[in-house]
Design a protein around this motif. Structure first.
Motif, PDB file in Angstrom:
ATOM      1  N   HIS A  70       0.845  -1.194   0.000  1.00  0.00           N
ATOM      2  CA  HIS A  70       0.000   0.000   0.000  1.00  0.00           C
ATOM      3  C   HIS A  70       0.880   1.243   0.000  1.00  0.00           C
ATOM      4  CE1 HIS A  70      -3.161   2.618   2.175  1.00  0.00           C
ATOM      5  NE2 HIS A  70      -3.313   2.703   0.876  1.00  0.00           N
ATOM      6  N   ARG A  71       0.690   2.088  -1.010  1.00  0.00           N
ATOM      7  CA  ARG A  71       1.472   3.325  -1.126  1.00  0.00           C
ATOM      8  C   ARG A  71       0.536   4.493  -1.428  1.00  0.00           C
ATOM      9  NH1 ARG A  71       6.834   1.554  -4.665  1.00  0.00           N
ATOM     10  NH2 ARG A  71       7.610   0.011  -3.179  1.00  0.00           N
ATOM     11  N   GLY A  72      -0.320   4.796  -0.470  1.00  0.00           N
ATOM     12  CA  GLY A  72      -1.246   5.915  -0.642  1.00  0.00           C
ATOM     13  C   GLY A  72      -2.374   5.558  -1.601  1.00  0.00           C
ATOM     14  N   ASP A  73      -2.488   6.317  -2.706  1.00  0.00           N
ATOM     15  CA  ASP A  73      -3.583   6.069  -3.651  1.00  0.00           C
ATOM     16  C   ASP A  73      -3.296   4.920  -4.604  1.00  0.00           C
ATOM     17  OD1 ASP A  73      -1.606   7.292  -5.140  1.00  0.00           O
ATOM     18  OD2 ASP A  73      -2.960   8.644  -6.204  1.00  0.00           O
ATOM     19  N   HIS A  74      -2.103   4.356  -4.538  1.00  0.00           N
ATOM     20  CA  HIS A  74      -1.800   3.219  -5.405  1.00  0.00           C
ATOM     21  C   HIS A  74      -1.184   2.078  -4.596  1.00  0.00           C
ATOM     22  CE1 HIS A  74       2.239   5.123  -5.462  1.00  0.00           C
ATOM     23  NE2 HIS A  74       2.684   3.908  -5.719  1.00  0.00           N
ATOM     24  N   ALA A  75      -1.120   0.940  -5.245  1.00  0.00           N
ATOM     25  CA  ALA A  75      -0.465  -0.229  -4.662  1.00  0.00           C
ATOM     26  C   ALA A  75       0.705  -0.596  -5.560  1.00  0.00           C
ATOM     27  CB  ALA A  75      -1.436  -1.397  -4.552  1.00  0.00           C
ATOM     28  N   TYR A  76       1.758  -1.106  -4.940  1.00  0.00           N
ATOM     29  CA  TYR A  76       2.915  -1.590  -5.674  1.00  0.00           C
ATOM     30  C   TYR A  76       2.791  -3.103  -5.789  1.00  0.00           C
ATOM     31  CZ  TYR A  76       7.640  -2.775  -7.006  1.00  0.00           C
ATOM     32  OH  TYR A  76       8.723  -3.297  -7.680  1.00  0.00           O
TER      33      TYR A  76
END
Length: 179
Positions: A83-89
């Protein structure tokens, strides 16, 4: 019915899975065993792809999960979601070479995208791919990912990421809207 999805179990990895996951990831990318599948990096990188410490760090990270995929009680694939804020890695994606080419990867990436949306409200999925891996990038493009042209350097000299066999390696960011 999608036969690639038949009999699959998805679950989060545990500490007890570390050794099996390291073997899986190594077999998908490095050494002669990886040549059975099509995701091999054996011609561009030697040495390790990951190690037990790296896998355990993903499992233990509060903003990350290492999704394992089992068939008949055996781990056959995995992928990292962070989880990286508004996106996922999306990373650490590995499918056992003996299961590659049968549609399993498509099923796993779709599940990962769904989980990122539902768990974290992610609107995009990001990943980095070694830019010279044209066949792999083309596979992701067929799944809706787009090349951004944004490059980051390969960590030359850090053998935790492998021993490069060429001097032009870098990572390209691929992005897909998943909202």
């Amino acid at each position: 019915m999608d036969t690639a999805a038949t009999g699959l179990t998805f679950r989060d990895a545990t500490d007890a899975d570390v050794d099996e996951l390291v073997v899986l990831i190594e077999s998908a990318y490095r050494g002669d065993a990886s040549r059975v599948g099509w995701t091999t990096e054996a011609d561009i990188l030697q040495g390790q792809r990951t190690d037990p410490e790296g896998v355990l760090a993903v499992i233990k990270s509060p903003d990350s999960r290492l999704l394992t995929v089992e068939r008949e009680g055996r781990i056959v694939a995995c992928c990292q979601l962070e989880h990286r804020g508004d996106h996922a890695y999306f990373g650490m994606f590995a499918v056992s070479p003996s299961f590659q080419g049968a549609g399993l990867g498509k099923v796993i990436i779709a599940q990962a995208e769904r989980l990122a949306r539902e768990t974290w409200g992610a609107t995009e999925m990001h990943m980095t791919v070694i830019s010279v891996r044209e066949d792999l990038i083309a596979w992701y493009e067929r799944r809706g990912y787009r090349r951004t042209g944004r490059m980051t350097p390969f960590p030359y000299g850090d053998e935790r990421f492998g021993i490069p066999q060429r001097d032009d390696l870098q990572f390209e960011l691929l992005v897909k809207e998943i909202a």
